[in-house]
Design a protein around this motif. Sequence first.
Motif, PDB file in Angstrom:
ATOM      1  N   UNK A  43      -1.457  12.644  25.536  1.00 24.15           N
ATOM      2  CA  UNK A  43      -0.040  12.267  25.567  1.00 24.15           C
ATOM      3  C   UNK A  43       0.795  13.183  24.671  1.00 24.15           C
ATOM      4  N   UNK A  44       0.276  13.511  23.491  1.00 27.31           N
ATOM      5  CA  UNK A  44       0.986  14.413  22.573  1.00 27.31           C
ATOM      6  C   UNK A  44       1.107  15.810  23.179  1.00 27.31           C
ATOM      7  N   UNK A  45       0.044  16.272  23.824  1.00 22.53           N
ATOM      8  CA  UNK A  45       0.084  17.588  24.465  1.00 22.53           C
ATOM      9  C   UNK A  45       1.091  17.582  25.613  1.00 22.53           C
ATOM     10  N   UNK A  46       1.094  16.510  26.394  1.00 21.52           N
ATOM     11  CA  UNK A  46       2.047  16.410  27.506  1.00 21.52           C
ATOM     12  C   UNK A  46       3.488  16.382  26.993  1.00 21.52           C
ATOM     13  N   UNK A  47       3.710  15.675  25.895  1.00 23.14           N
ATOM     14  CA  UNK A  47       5.054  15.620  25.311  1.00 23.14           C
ATOM     15  C   UNK A  47       5.485  17.011  24.842  1.00 23.14           C
ATOM     16  N   UNK A  48       4.559  17.752  24.208  1.00 25.38           N
ATOM     17  CA  UNK A  48       4.859  19.106  23.763  1.00 25.38           C
ATOM     18  C   UNK A  48       5.150  20.021  24.960  1.00 25.38           C
ATOM     19  N   UNK A  49       4.333  19.909  26.002  1.00 26.88           N
ATOM     20  CA  UNK A  49       4.548  20.733  27.188  1.00 26.88           C
ATOM     21  C   UNK A  49       5.879  20.408  27.847  1.00 26.88           C
ATOM     22  N   UNK A  50       6.232  19.138  27.877  1.00 28.65           N
ATOM     23  CA  UNK A  50       7.510  18.733  28.463  1.00 28.65           C
ATOM     24  C   UNK A  50       8.693  19.298  27.668  1.00 28.65           C
ATOM     25  N   UNK A  62      10.788  24.750  29.762  1.00 26.03           N
ATOM     26  CA  UNK A  62      11.745  25.792  30.138  1.00 26.03           C
ATOM     27  C   UNK A  62      11.424  27.150  29.515  1.00 26.03           C
ATOM     28  N   UNK A  63      10.396  27.217  28.660  1.00 29.63           N
ATOM     29  CA  UNK A  63      10.030  28.469  27.997  1.00 29.63           C
ATOM     30  C   UNK A  63       8.963  29.207  28.797  1.00 29.63           C
ATOM     31  N   UNK A  64       8.978  30.526  28.687  1.00 32.24           N
ATOM     32  CA  UNK A  64       7.909  31.312  29.310  1.00 32.24           C
ATOM     33  C   UNK A  64       6.703  31.311  28.365  1.00 32.24           C
ATOM     34  N   UNK A  65       5.569  31.756  28.851  1.00 34.99           N
ATOM     35  CA  UNK A  65       4.347  31.758  28.032  1.00 34.99           C
ATOM     36  C   UNK A  65       4.519  32.631  26.786  1.00 34.99           C
ATOM     37  N   UNK A  66       5.300  33.696  26.881  1.00 32.46           N
ATOM     38  CA  UNK A  66       5.530  34.567  25.733  1.00 32.46           C
ATOM     39  C   UNK A  66       6.400  33.912  24.666  1.00 32.46           C
ATOM     40  N   UNK A  67       7.224  32.951  25.065  1.00 35.31           N
ATOM     41  CA  UNK A  67       8.125  32.294  24.124  1.00 35.31           C
ATOM     42  C   UNK A  67       7.489  31.107  23.420  1.00 35.31           C
ATOM     43  N   UNK A  68       6.370  30.627  23.915  1.00 36.84           N
ATOM     44  CA  UNK A  68       5.715  29.458  23.334  1.00 36.84           C
ATOM     45  C   UNK A  68       5.020  29.858  22.036  1.00 36.84           C
ATOM     46  N   UNK A  69       5.102  28.984  21.042  1.00 41.13           N
ATOM     47  CA  UNK A  69       4.490  29.234  19.737  1.00 41.13           C
ATOM     48  C   UNK A  69       2.980  29.416  19.900  1.00 41.13           C
TER      49      UNK A  69
END
Length: 182
Positions: A150-157, A161-168
């Motif tokens: 659930x925490x991972x899904x919340x983070x992904x949600x 709108x970010x691309x893979x390069x923009x994700x921490x």
Amino acid sequence: MTITTDPADSHRPLVDRLLTHPYLPGDARDFHALLEEVNGPRHRSRHRSRPRNAEVSNYLERALAMVDGVPLGEHAASWMSGLRTAMQARIVDTAHSVASYRTQDGRHQDFPSARQACTTGLNADGHSETLYRALMRAEAAAGNRTGLRSAIARWQDANRHLTRDQIDKKTQTLVDELLAAS
């Protein structure tokens, strides 16, 4: 001041005085030293450190209990954005401190309190990577696979709108590690 004088000009001498000779409480003479003491890296690192005992953690948890959503509301005026950002940073720091303390091994370990601190912080600032990582670690340490997913899904949600390069990268690495381990 006459009727034809611009009222905005009447405060200019006061502003000039405050900018050239700021008010410093007590014996503070060196303004830059005061700013460094208040806003410097030492100050921020003190607040980011984990509480040393349960009493401090209890105070921080009580402070977090007073937080209800985004500071100053969802639609605050644009001039409030700096204040809102500062408040969000302090809420995130406090929530992270509580979550870190409550997930350490020992008698003070309390996963529901860690989860609540992260949730409160994320309700105030839904884009805090630090709190998403803390929440994921708390759920993983508690052995709560459903909570972890659930925490991972919340983070992904929050980051959809970010691309893979923009994700921490730290968060993505943690997600990969936790999913591989579960």
